[in-house]
Design an enzyme around this catalytic site. Structure first.
Site, PDB file in Angstrom:
ATOM      1  N   CYS A   2     -54.605 -56.631   6.729  1.00 22.12           N
ATOM      2  CA  CYS A   2     -55.715 -56.627   7.685  1.00 22.12           C
ATOM      3  C   CYS A   2     -55.266 -57.302   8.974  1.00 22.12           C
ATOM      4  O   CYS A   2     -54.301 -58.050   8.989  1.00 22.12           O
ATOM      5  CB  CYS A   2     -56.896 -57.383   7.108  1.00 22.12           C
ATOM      6  SG  CYS A   2     -57.404 -56.756   5.508  1.00 22.12           S
ATOM      7  N   ARG A  27     -52.152 -52.602  11.359  1.00 21.16           N
ATOM      8  CA  ARG A  27     -52.125 -53.417  10.138  1.00 21.16           C
ATOM      9  C   ARG A  27     -53.105 -52.912   9.090  1.00 21.16           C
ATOM     10  O   ARG A  27     -53.014 -53.272   7.910  1.00 21.16           O
ATOM     11  CB  ARG A  27     -52.453 -54.872  10.469  1.00 21.16           C
ATOM     12  CG  ARG A  27     -51.486 -55.514  11.416  1.00 21.16           C
ATOM     13  CD  ARG A  27     -51.921 -56.920  11.728  1.00 21.16           C
ATOM     14  NE  ARG A  27     -51.843 -57.766  10.553  1.00 21.16           N
ATOM     15  CZ  ARG A  27     -50.784 -58.476  10.195  1.00 21.16           C
ATOM     16  NH1 ARG A  27     -49.703 -58.439  10.923  1.00 21.16           N
ATOM     17  NH2 ARG A  27     -50.802 -59.218   9.113  1.00 21.16           N
ATOM     18  N   TRP A  73     -57.682 -53.256   5.711  1.00 19.96           N
ATOM     19  CA  TRP A  73     -57.005 -52.385   4.751  1.00 19.96           C
ATOM     20  C   TRP A  73     -57.513 -52.850   3.386  1.00 19.96           C
ATOM     21  O   TRP A  73     -57.220 -53.972   2.950  1.00 19.96           O
ATOM     22  CB  TRP A  73     -55.500 -52.559   4.864  1.00 19.96           C
ATOM     23  CG  TRP A  73     -54.706 -51.588   4.048  1.00 19.96           C
ATOM     24  CD1 TRP A  73     -54.329 -50.327   4.400  1.00 19.96           C
ATOM     25  CD2 TRP A  73     -54.169 -51.801   2.734  1.00 19.96           C
ATOM     26  NE1 TRP A  73     -53.598 -49.745   3.395  1.00 19.96           N
ATOM     27  CE2 TRP A  73     -53.485 -50.622   2.355  1.00 19.96           C
ATOM     28  CE3 TRP A  73     -54.208 -52.866   1.824  1.00 19.96           C
ATOM     29  CZ2 TRP A  73     -52.851 -50.492   1.125  1.00 19.96           C
ATOM     30  CZ3 TRP A  73     -53.571 -52.723   0.599  1.00 19.96           C
ATOM     31  CH2 TRP A  73     -52.900 -51.533   0.261  1.00 19.96           C
ATOM     32  N   ASN A  99     -57.715 -62.196   5.987  1.00 22.30           N
ATOM     33  CA  ASN A  99     -56.614 -61.313   5.606  1.00 22.30           C
ATOM     34  C   ASN A  99     -55.934 -61.953   4.402  1.00 22.30           C
ATOM     35  O   ASN A  99     -55.556 -63.118   4.467  1.00 22.30           O
ATOM     36  CB  ASN A  99     -55.630 -61.192   6.783  1.00 22.30           C
ATOM     37  CG  ASN A  99     -54.334 -60.488   6.401  1.00 22.30           C
ATOM     38  OD1 ASN A  99     -54.311 -59.711   5.449  1.00 22.30           O
ATOM     39  ND2 ASN A  99     -53.274 -60.761   7.131  1.00 22.30           N
ATOM     40  N   GLY A 100     -55.800 -61.219   3.310  1.00 24.97           N
ATOM     41  CA  GLY A 100     -55.151 -61.788   2.123  1.00 24.97           C
ATOM     42  C   GLY A 100     -55.995 -61.531   0.890  1.00 24.97           C
ATOM     43  O   GLY A 100     -56.890 -60.677   0.896  1.00 24.97           O
ATOM     44  N   GLU A 484     -34.549 -42.185   2.701  1.00 21.82           N
ATOM     45  CA  GLU A 484     -35.356 -42.558   3.856  1.00 21.82           C
ATOM     46  C   GLU A 484     -35.965 -41.310   4.509  1.00 21.82           C
ATOM     47  O   GLU A 484     -37.131 -41.318   4.913  1.00 21.82           O
ATOM     48  CB  GLU A 484     -34.483 -43.350   4.846  1.00 21.82           C
ATOM     49  CG  GLU A 484     -35.145 -43.745   6.144  1.00 21.82           C
ATOM     50  CD  GLU A 484     -36.392 -44.601   6.004  1.00 21.82           C
ATOM     51  OE1 GLU A 484     -36.702 -45.062   4.900  1.00 21.82           O
ATOM     52  OE2 GLU A 484     -37.093 -44.779   7.023  1.00 21.82           O
ATOM     53  N   LYS A 488     -39.977 -40.737   4.942  1.00 15.37           N
ATOM     54  CA  LYS A 488     -40.616 -40.459   6.239  1.00 15.37           C
ATOM     55  C   LYS A 488     -41.503 -39.234   6.134  1.00 15.37           C
ATOM     56  O   LYS A 488     -42.636 -39.232   6.597  1.00 15.37           O
ATOM     57  CB  LYS A 488     -39.582 -40.204   7.344  1.00 15.37           C
ATOM     58  CG  LYS A 488     -38.864 -41.366   7.979  1.00 15.37           C
ATOM     59  CD  LYS A 488     -39.697 -42.409   8.635  1.00 15.37           C
ATOM     60  CE  LYS A 488     -40.236 -43.387   7.648  1.00 15.37           C
ATOM     61  NZ  LYS A 488     -39.642 -44.676   7.519  1.00 15.37           N
ATOM     62  N   GLU A 491     -44.679 -39.839   3.881  1.00 12.46           N
ATOM     63  CA  GLU A 491     -45.706 -40.783   4.337  1.00 12.46           C
ATOM     64  C   GLU A 491     -46.463 -40.309   5.573  1.00 12.46           C
ATOM     65  O   GLU A 491     -47.623 -40.671   5.744  1.00 12.46           O
ATOM     66  CB  GLU A 491     -45.144 -42.197   4.542  1.00 12.46           C
ATOM     67  CG  GLU A 491     -44.203 -42.360   5.685  1.00 12.46           C
ATOM     68  CD  GLU A 491     -43.638 -43.768   5.790  1.00 12.46           C
ATOM     69  OE1 GLU A 491     -44.318 -44.729   5.406  1.00 12.46           O
ATOM     70  OE2 GLU A 491     -42.506 -43.906   6.290  1.00 12.46           O
ATOM     71  N   HIS A 507     -28.453 -32.314 -12.426  1.00 13.29           N
ATOM     72  CA  HIS A 507     -28.921 -32.961 -13.665  1.00 13.29           C
ATOM     73  C   HIS A 507     -30.444 -32.906 -13.785  1.00 13.29           C
ATOM     74  O   HIS A 507     -31.028 -33.680 -14.533  1.00 13.29           O
ATOM     75  CB  HIS A 507     -28.429 -34.405 -13.723  1.00 13.29           C
ATOM     76  CG  HIS A 507     -26.932 -34.501 -13.743  1.00 13.29           C
ATOM     77  ND1 HIS A 507     -26.178 -34.128 -14.823  1.00 13.29           N
ATOM     78  CD2 HIS A 507     -26.040 -34.879 -12.788  1.00 13.29           C
ATOM     79  CE1 HIS A 507     -24.886 -34.296 -14.553  1.00 13.29           C
ATOM     80  NE2 HIS A 507     -24.786 -34.750 -13.316  1.00 13.29           N
ATOM     81  N   LYS A 606     -49.165 -51.441   7.943  1.00 12.75           N
ATOM     82  CA  LYS A 606     -47.822 -51.768   8.430  1.00 12.75           C
ATOM     83  C   LYS A 606     -47.184 -52.915   7.665  1.00 12.75           C
ATOM     84  O   LYS A 606     -46.015 -52.878   7.339  1.00 12.75           O
ATOM     85  CB  LYS A 606     -47.912 -52.096   9.923  1.00 12.75           C
ATOM     86  CG  LYS A 606     -46.576 -52.354  10.592  1.00 12.75           C
ATOM     87  CD  LYS A 606     -45.798 -51.085  10.784  1.00 12.75           C
ATOM     88  CE  LYS A 606     -44.424 -51.305  11.365  1.00 12.75           C
ATOM     89  NZ  LYS A 606     -43.541 -50.168  11.105  1.00 12.75           N
TER      90      LYS A 606
HETATM   91  C1  F6R Z   1     -42.064 -46.994   5.521  1.00 13.30           C
HETATM   92  C2  F6R Z   1     -42.362 -48.400   5.699  1.00 13.30           C
HETATM   93  C3  F6R Z   1     -42.499 -49.247   4.501  1.00 13.30           C
HETATM   94  C4  F6R Z   1     -41.914 -50.629   4.759  1.00 13.30           C
HETATM   95  C5  F6R Z   1     -42.202 -51.560   3.575  1.00 13.30           C
HETATM   96  C6  F6R Z   1     -41.558 -52.916   3.764  1.00 13.30           C
HETATM   97  O1  F6R Z   1     -41.938 -46.332   6.741  1.00 13.30           O
HETATM   98  O2  F6R Z   1     -42.509 -48.863   6.803  1.00 13.30           O
HETATM   99  O3  F6R Z   1     -41.933 -48.664   3.382  1.00 13.30           O
HETATM  100  O4  F6R Z   1     -40.545 -50.502   4.951  1.00 13.30           O
HETATM  101  O5  F6R Z   1     -43.578 -51.716   3.431  1.00 13.30           O
HETATM  102  O6  F6R Z   1     -42.029 -53.532   4.910  1.00 13.30           O
HETATM  103  P1  F6R Z   1     -41.243 -54.702   5.593  1.00 13.30           P
HETATM  104  O7  F6R Z   1     -39.956 -54.170   6.084  1.00 13.30           O
HETATM  105  O8  F6R Z   1     -42.131 -55.160   6.709  1.00 13.30           O
HETATM  106  O9  F6R Z   1     -41.044 -55.756   4.551  1.00 13.30           O
END
Ligand code: F6R
Length: 611
Positions: A2, A27, A73, A99-100, A484, A488, A491, A507, A606
């Site tokens: 949040c 966030r 969130w 937040n938490g 990765e 991308k 998501e 496999h 985020k």
């Molecule tokens: C994907 C993404 C997430 C973060 C993950 C870890 O695009 O951004 O998978 O990589 O939540 O976040 P951090 O790096 O902030 O610990």
């Protein structure tokens, strides 16, 4: 998770709070709310985006020079108007944003229900503000003390801001495990989850530490520890520019951040590499040179994209520094009683520096005596403060929820760490290091060149925008790049995608291949080139559509793939930094063509500050 913002001063609070919420919306974005004090406390909240809240309060008289806001969130309680923050005490005198997670909220709620408290939401946050109210009622304590006593009773993580109509010229803020920054102005203070809502007004900030409570009036700030000892705050100067927080002419933050990579990679290397003499200098970890010389094993802990960067790091550290590396999902690590010794080095990677799982993994490794390095982007975040040493990635603020420039900056830092350790342990020759650093130094220009494929990538994206599945395959350090690429795509476009080591395809996943299945190969001219060509043929033989990322000038793969995207020639060590670029662009364009919210994909946030 949040986002929290608060203001106390001489200006109208609402415009500051709402602008702050827009900046923090990355966030969390399932509901939003504001509270203002103008004699009594007024609360407005709404499920949906911050813009829905703005629409909701249109025409309302929003006066007051003290205010706070929240973008959510959901953790406890579904996204809805009533679960949105702020939450109030039963008598409406007190209001909180949070937040938490309050882990013991159920026990506290039960006790409060028995005393006749009535709750209007399903949240743990409402329980906390009722607890403060209850303590005041039972003990007659003022709001400052009641908040402190309440925080001593809760277990969990929080960043909170509280208002009381009994003392309407005050905000109370506290943190434990969730970030909180206080902006210090002239006759005004700001509170926020990160510095982005603050930088416009002041560069002077205080990062609240865990277990600290700030009592904030317009012209007075008192910070105490939860055990009631007065703390002396340290004022930092922000190294953040407003334009870094704006789209700067791009349609989305994600696209802007993709295009920022030549700059962010260069910033990440600045002052750290000396190609002419073959030297890497990492000030943040230089005190640990002896440790690095004798380290038995390196454990990398991270989540999501940062975990993928960690896998690239594993290849590089093992290749050049010859130290065994294990890469762990932070969320799994702590729950399996891992074997860690004092001779281990743990590298925690996190863009936000706030990820709860990564923090928990660090705490565990610390308890067992390991040395912990952090690789973080956000300066002053929690992880850099709980690690022994570290290297910042200096990618600048990443606002798009899908990580792009943070990933390449993490890979760059891990490359530097690999070379640094190799240098200390004597596992690399000076001439090899000169050769590698000379090439690494050119990577920003090559990323720039890779970005020139954008229009071509967009055309390819148009062909595959309606796909339901997609495979990403690579070998060696291109395998984590494939992972990765798949992350991308899923998501931001909600297309199901999987990353696999190319050789593993036969496999199992090969069963998925048919004419409908796009398969993205990273097929650059390096050690596994011929093997990857065989894998491409296996896919083609089964009717799959192949999109290949190839080295500039390649003709062999071109002859068999349906589409190729060229990236410049570089040493194998640096392929992840270049091959990632077209994968980011392909996901971006597909998501835009599908009408998805690229910067704020559904269900995501985020920084994931809950486990
Ligand atoms: C994907 C993404 C997430 C973060 C993950 C870890 O695009 O951004 O998978 O990589 O939540 O976040 P951090 O790096 O902030 O610990």
């Amino acid at each position: 998770m949040c986002g929290i913002v608060g203001y106390i001063g001489y200006r109208d609070a609402y415009p500051i709070v709402i602008k702050g919420l827009h900046r923090l919306e990355y966030r969390g974005y399932d509901s939003a709310g504001v509270a203002l004090i103008d004699k009594d406390i007024k609360v407005y909240k709404k499920a949906g985006k911050v813009s829905d809240l703005e629409e909701f309060v249109k025409g309302v008289n929003l006066h007051g020079t003290i205010g706070m806001g929240h973008t959510r969130w959901a953790t406890h309680g579904a996204p809805s108007d009533r679960n949105s923050h702020p939450h109030s005490s039963g008598d409406r005198r007190l209001t909180i944003i949070h937040n938490g997670i309050i882990e013991n909220y159920a026990v506290i709620k039960e006790a409060l229900l028995a005393k006749g408290h009535v709750f209007l939401s399903d949240t743990d946050t409402e329980v906390l503000i009722h607890l403060v109210e209850d303590i005041q009622k039972e003990t007659g304590l003022d709001i400052r003390e009641a908040v402190r006593v309440a925080l001593n009773k809760v277990i969990g993580a929080y960043a909170i801001v509280i208002m009381s109509s009994d003392e309407p010229d005050q905000l109370i803020a506290a943190r434990k495990g969730s970030p909180l920054v206080i902006g210090v102005g002239e006759g005004e203070y700001f509170v926020a989850s990160d510095a982005t809502p603050i930088v416009e007004y002041t560069k002077n900030v205080i990062y609240l530490n865990d277990n600290e409570i700030a009592y904030i009036r317009r012209d007075d700030l008192l910070i105490k520890n939860i055990d009631n000892t007065v703390q002396t705050p340290y004022i930092h100067e922000l190294d953040l520019k407003l334009e870094m927080l704006e789209k700067g002419g791009y349609d989305h933050f994600m696209l802007k951040e993709i295009y920022e990579q030549p700059r962010s990679i260069r910033d990440c290397m600045r002052g750290r590499i000396y190609p002419k003499i073959g030297k890497v200098q990492l000030g943040g970890i230089k005190e640990y040179t002896d440790k690095l010389k004798n380290v038995d094993r390196i454990l990398i802990v991270a989540c999501g994209t940062s975990w993928h960067a960690g896998l690239v790091g594993e290849y590089l550290i093992e290749e050049y520094a010859r130290v065994p590396v294990e890469v762990e999902y932070a969320s799994e690590f702590r729950y399996r009683n891992p074997i860690i010794t004092e001779r281990d080095l743990v590298i925690a990677i996190s863009q936000s520096g706030e990820t709860a799982d990564t923090m928990a993994a660090i705490e565990l490794a610390k308890e067992k005596g390991a040395t912990i390095f952090g690789v973080c982007n956000v300066v002053g975040a929690s992880i850099p403060r709980i690690t022994h040493a570290g290297v910042y990635t200096h990618a600048g603020p990443e606002i798009g929820v899908a990580s792009t420039k943070a990933f390449t900056a993490q890979v760059t830092v891990l490359t530097l760490i690999a070379f640094y350790i190799a240098q200390q342990r004597g596992t690399i020759t000076q001439s090899k290091l000169i050769e590698l650093l000379t090439q690494l130094n050119e990577i920003p220009e090559l990323v720039e060149k890779a970005l020139q494929s954008n229009d071509h990538v967009k055309e390819i994206a148009a062909k595959f925008k309606d796909s339901r599945n997609c495979l990403f395959l690579g070998r060696g350090s291109s395998f984590p790049v494939a992972l990765e690429g798949a992350l991308k795509l899923k998501e931001i476009s909600y297309i199901h995608a999987e990353g696999y080591p190319a050789a593993e395809m036969k496999h199992g996943p090969i069963a998925l291949i048919d004419e409908e299945m796009p398969v993205v190969f990273i097929a650059t001219k390096h050690s596994s080139y011929e093997k990857v060509i065989s894998n491409i043929q296996e896919v083609k033989a089964r009717g799959g559509k192949v999109i290949a990322i190839v080295t500039e000038g390649d003709t062999d793969v071109k002859a068999m793939a349906d589409y190729v995207i060229e990236i410049p020639q570089t040493d194998e060590a640096f392929v992840p930094l270049l091959a990632t670029i077209p994968l980011q662009l392909i996901s971006y364009h597909i998501a835009v063509m599908r009408g998805c919210n690229v910067d704020q994909p559904r269900n995501l946030a985020k920084s994931v500050t809950v486990e």
